[in-house]
Design an enzyme around this catalytic site. Structure first.
Site, PDB file in Angstrom:
ATOM      1  N   SER A 117       0.825  -1.205   0.000  1.00  0.00           N
ATOM      2  CA  SER A 117       0.000   0.000   0.000  1.00  0.00           C
ATOM      3  C   SER A 117       0.857   1.252   0.000  1.00  0.00           C
ATOM      4  O   SER A 117       0.330   2.354  -0.065  1.00  0.00           O
ATOM      5  CB  SER A 117      -0.927  -0.007   1.215  1.00  0.00           C
ATOM      6  OG  SER A 117      -0.195  -0.229   2.382  1.00  0.00           O
ATOM      7  N   HIS A 138      -2.599  -2.571  -6.315  1.00  0.00           N
ATOM      8  CA  HIS A 138      -3.054  -2.197  -4.976  1.00  0.00           C
ATOM      9  C   HIS A 138      -4.573  -2.331  -4.882  1.00  0.00           C
ATOM     10  O   HIS A 138      -5.305  -1.591  -5.530  1.00  0.00           O
ATOM     11  CB  HIS A 138      -2.596  -0.760  -4.663  1.00  0.00           C
ATOM     12  CG  HIS A 138      -2.970  -0.305  -3.298  1.00  0.00           C
ATOM     13  ND1 HIS A 138      -3.273   0.999  -3.004  1.00  0.00           N
ATOM     14  CD2 HIS A 138      -3.112  -0.986  -2.130  1.00  0.00           C
ATOM     15  CE1 HIS A 138      -3.576   1.094  -1.725  1.00  0.00           C
ATOM     16  NE2 HIS A 138      -3.484  -0.092  -1.175  1.00  0.00           N
ATOM     17  N   GLU A 150      -5.591  -0.028  -7.965  1.00  0.00           N
ATOM     18  CA  GLU A 150      -4.627   0.995  -8.367  1.00  0.00           C
ATOM     19  C   GLU A 150      -3.426   0.256  -8.970  1.00  0.00           C
ATOM     20  O   GLU A 150      -2.895  -0.655  -8.326  1.00  0.00           O
ATOM     21  CB  GLU A 150      -4.168   1.691  -7.079  1.00  0.00           C
ATOM     22  CG  GLU A 150      -3.972   3.144  -7.153  1.00  0.00           C
ATOM     23  CD  GLU A 150      -3.671   3.734  -5.763  1.00  0.00           C
ATOM     24  OE1 GLU A 150      -3.927   4.909  -5.618  1.00  0.00           O
ATOM     25  OE2 GLU A 150      -3.170   3.043  -4.851  1.00  0.00           O
ATOM     26  N   ASN A 188      -4.346   6.259  -1.102  1.00  0.00           N
ATOM     27  CA  ASN A 188      -3.905   6.381   0.295  1.00  0.00           C
ATOM     28  C   ASN A 188      -3.278   7.744   0.586  1.00  0.00           C
ATOM     29  O   ASN A 188      -3.322   8.225   1.721  1.00  0.00           O
ATOM     30  CB  ASN A 188      -2.909   5.276   0.659  1.00  0.00           C
ATOM     31  CG  ASN A 188      -3.609   3.958   0.953  1.00  0.00           C
ATOM     32  OD1 ASN A 188      -4.819   3.934   1.163  1.00  0.00           O
ATOM     33  ND2 ASN A 188      -2.864   2.874   0.971  1.00  0.00           N
TER      34      ASN A 188
HETATM   35  N1  3HC Z   1     -16.345  -9.914   1.474  1.00  0.00           N
HETATM   36  C1  3HC Z   1     -15.685  -9.352   2.493  1.00  0.00           C
HETATM   37  N2  3HC Z   1     -16.239  -8.519   3.387  1.00  0.00           N
HETATM   38  C2  3HC Z   1     -17.515  -8.204   3.195  1.00  0.00           C
HETATM   39  C3  3HC Z   1     -18.267  -8.743   2.134  1.00  0.00           C
HETATM   40  C4  3HC Z   1     -17.630  -9.625   1.253  1.00  0.00           C
HETATM   41  N3  3HC Z   1     -18.261 -10.200   0.233  1.00  0.00           N
HETATM   42  N4  3HC Z   1     -19.507  -8.263   2.203  1.00  0.00           N
HETATM   43  C5  3HC Z   1     -19.554  -7.448   3.281  1.00  0.00           C
HETATM   44  N5  3HC Z   1     -18.331  -7.407   3.881  1.00  0.00           N
HETATM   45  C6  3HC Z   1     -18.069  -6.802   5.178  1.00  0.00           C
HETATM   46  C7  3HC Z   1     -17.940  -5.480   5.724  1.00  0.00           C
HETATM   47  O1  3HC Z   1     -16.698  -5.053   5.920  1.00  0.00           O
HETATM   48  C8  3HC Z   1     -18.656  -5.621   7.084  1.00  0.00           C
HETATM   49  O2  3HC Z   1     -18.142  -6.582   8.005  1.00  0.00           O
HETATM   50  P1  3HC Z   1     -18.960  -7.274   9.272  1.00  0.00           P
HETATM   51  O3  3HC Z   1     -20.257  -7.840   8.824  1.00  0.00           O
HETATM   52  O4  3HC Z   1     -18.046  -8.382   9.669  1.00  0.00           O
HETATM   53  O5  3HC Z   1     -19.136  -6.224  10.317  1.00  0.00           O
HETATM   54  C9  3HC Z   1     -19.849  -6.116   6.594  1.00  0.00           C
HETATM   55  O6  3HC Z   1     -19.364  -7.026   5.659  1.00  0.00           O
HETATM   56  C10 3HC Z   1     -20.804  -5.033   6.194  1.00  0.00           C
HETATM   57  O7  3HC Z   1     -21.390  -5.549   5.166  1.00  0.00           O
HETATM   58  P2  3HC Z   1     -22.709  -5.023   4.555  1.00  0.00           P
HETATM   59  O8  3HC Z   1     -23.320  -6.181   3.884  1.00  0.00           O
HETATM   60  O9  3HC Z   1     -23.530  -4.303   5.577  1.00  0.00           O
HETATM   61  O10 3HC Z   1     -22.103  -4.097   3.478  1.00  0.00           O
HETATM   62  P3  3HC Z   1     -22.325  -2.572   3.221  1.00  0.00           P
HETATM   63  O11 3HC Z   1     -23.224  -2.492   2.078  1.00  0.00           O
HETATM   64  O12 3HC Z   1     -22.659  -1.871   4.487  1.00  0.00           O
HETATM   65  O13 3HC Z   1     -20.877  -2.096   2.734  1.00  0.00           O
HETATM   66  C11 3HC Z   1     -18.603  -1.495   2.856  1.00  0.00           C
HETATM   67  C12 3HC Z   1     -19.758  -2.285   3.501  1.00  0.00           C
HETATM   68  C13 3HC Z   1     -18.479  -1.835   1.361  1.00  0.00           C
HETATM   69  C14 3HC Z   1     -17.343  -1.950   3.564  1.00  0.00           C
HETATM   70  C15 3HC Z   1     -18.879   0.063   2.990  1.00  0.00           C
HETATM   71  O14 3HC Z   1     -19.104   0.363   4.334  1.00  0.00           O
HETATM   72  C16 3HC Z   1     -17.712   0.885   2.500  1.00  0.00           C
HETATM   73  O15 3HC Z   1     -17.564   1.127   1.311  1.00  0.00           O
HETATM   74  N6  3HC Z   1     -16.815   1.342   3.423  1.00  0.00           N
HETATM   75  C17 3HC Z   1     -15.606   2.047   3.058  1.00  0.00           C
HETATM   76  C18 3HC Z   1     -14.523   1.032   2.755  1.00  0.00           C
HETATM   77  C19 3HC Z   1     -13.239   1.682   2.305  1.00  0.00           C
HETATM   78  O16 3HC Z   1     -13.085   2.879   2.214  1.00  0.00           O
HETATM   79  N7  3HC Z   1     -12.245   0.820   1.975  1.00  0.00           N
HETATM   80  C20 3HC Z   1     -10.961   1.262   1.572  1.00  0.00           C
HETATM   81  C21 3HC Z   1     -10.031   1.225   2.728  1.00  0.00           C
HETATM   82  S1  3HC Z   1      -8.408   1.794   2.279  1.00  0.00           S
HETATM   83  C22 3HC Z   1      -7.646   0.425   1.715  1.00  0.00           C
HETATM   84  O17 3HC Z   1      -8.132  -0.676   1.719  1.00  0.00           O
HETATM   85  C23 3HC Z   1      -6.260   0.613   1.192  1.00  0.00           C
HETATM   86  C24 3HC Z   1      -5.247  -0.001   2.102  1.00  0.00           C
HETATM   87  O18 3HC Z   1      -3.999   0.097   1.478  1.00  0.00           O
HETATM   88  C25 3HC Z   1      -5.168   0.638   3.467  1.00  0.00           C
END
Ligand code: 3HC
Length: 289
Positions: A117, A138, A150, A188
């Site tokens: 990342s 990424h 990315e 990021n």
């Molecule tokens: N596979 C994996 N995880 C899943 C999934 C799947 N098929 N479907 C859902 N999830 C996860 C969620 O993380 C969360 O976990 P939990 O149930 O264990 O609490 C849960 O499932 C929520 O699921 P929902 O069905 O309610 O899904 P939503 O429609 O609410 O969407 C989300 C969840 C897509 C994570 C939304 O909240 C979102 O877009 N959040 C922002 C995520 C973001 O910004 N990600 C980028 C992070 S930065 C990064 O990754 C870069 C790195 O280098 C740091």
């Protein structure tokens, strides 16, 4: 390209294996120990089941996807893979050692990609025997839900490698953006200072955990509040990314928030450790400040 290799069965590696298997690739997933590889596959099964429940996949697609994922602790198996994606811990020394061990085992024309990342693709590529066939891919967490990959070329990355990478990204149904090989690349670079700023605001008492997250969810339409997202990404990961930017740019605007440093020192890494800006130990997350 039929077979791809994935190194690391953690959150990102299992997510990458998941989307590649759904797209029809045979996936070799490697871990340092078989029980860790099996944990990775169990989480893939769980996440595939969520997609079945949402009507995104059928039961038959779930079963065939799982059947396409082969677990191993032996990187010799990667000789068959046209593309190998490294998604191990974000630690440069570890990645360097891993590439030194891996490269002699790869087919001469295979492409090696890293899901780093923030670490320089050019520098990592130079530690391998194939800088022209090395590239950054990424992914974003959770990989099955996020539409973006990315793609980062190192200085020596060849056009043919770029072509293979972009075909792979399209085949797994993701959208590609190209970022320069600059500390933390593109998303990021913008996202992590935002999360870090939210932690500064919390540390200065500008708002509570709940109000900071509500503010950004309802006032800026972010799907998750920044403190929820920081816990989700992992506070140790966020700190590592901020430090790469601070060091890479030498600009104090990237200094990590003191509260972020403190939380990581306490072992409060967010969701994965059960505690960060929320406590995850009793079902519904509870704000800690
Ligand atoms: N596979 C994996 N995880 C899943 C999934 C799947 N098929 N479907 C859902 N999830 C996860 C969620 O993380 C969360 O976990 P939990 O149930 O264990 O609490 C849960 O499932 C929520 O699921 P929902 O069905 O309610 O899904 P939503 O429609 O609410 O969407 C989300 C969840 C897509 C994570 C939304 O909240 C979102 O877009 N959040 C922002 C995520 C973001 O910004 N990600 C980028 C992070 S930065 C990064 O990754 C870069 C790195 O280098 C740091």
């Amino acid at each position: 390209m039929q077979t791809i290799g994935v190194i690391g069965g953690g959150l990102m590696g299992s997510g990458i294996a998941h989307v590649a298997a759904v797209a029809g690739y045979d996936v070799i997933l490697s871990e340092v120990a078989m029980d860790r590889a099996e944990r990775g596959k169990a989480s893939i099964a769980n996440n595939l089941a969520r997609q079945v429940a949402k009507g995104i996949l059928t039961d038959a697609e779930m079963v065939s996807s799982l059947d396409r994922i082969f677990l191993t602790v032996d990187t010799d198996r990667f000789a068959d893979a046209a593309l190998v994606i490294e998604a191990a811990t974000e630690n440069e020394a570890l990645k360097t050692k891993m590439f030194a061990d891996l490269c002699p085992k790869l087919a001469q024309d295979s492409v090696l990609a890293t899901n780093t990342s923030s670490i320089s693709i050019t520098r990592l590529a130079a530690m391998t025997d194939r800088p022209d066939r090395f590239i950054g891919l990424h992914f974003f967490n959770p990989v099955p839900m996020m539409g973006l990959v990315e793609v980062i070329r190192g200085l020596a990355t060849g056009d043919a490698t770029m072509q293979i990478a972009s075909e792979f990204v399209a085949a797994i149904g993701k959208t590609m953006i190209e970022a320069q090989d600059s500390p933390s690349f593109l998303v990021n670079r913008i996202l992590c200072p935002l999360l870090n700023e939210a932690i500064f605001a919390l540390g200065e008492g500008i708002g509570s955990v709940r109000d900071i997250d509500q503010g950004m969810k309802l006032g800026a339409n972010h799907p998750m509040g920044p403190l929820t997202l920081a816990d989700f990404v992992g506070l140790d990961t966020l700190l590592a990314i901020m430090r790469v930017m601070q060091e890479g740019f030498g600009d104090p605007k990237y200094r990590p928030a003191p509260l972020l440093v403190k939380y990581v020192e306490a072992g409060w890494y967010g969701r994965k450790s059960g505690r960060g800006f929320y406590d995850y130990t009793s079902g519904e997350p509870v704000p800690t400040r």
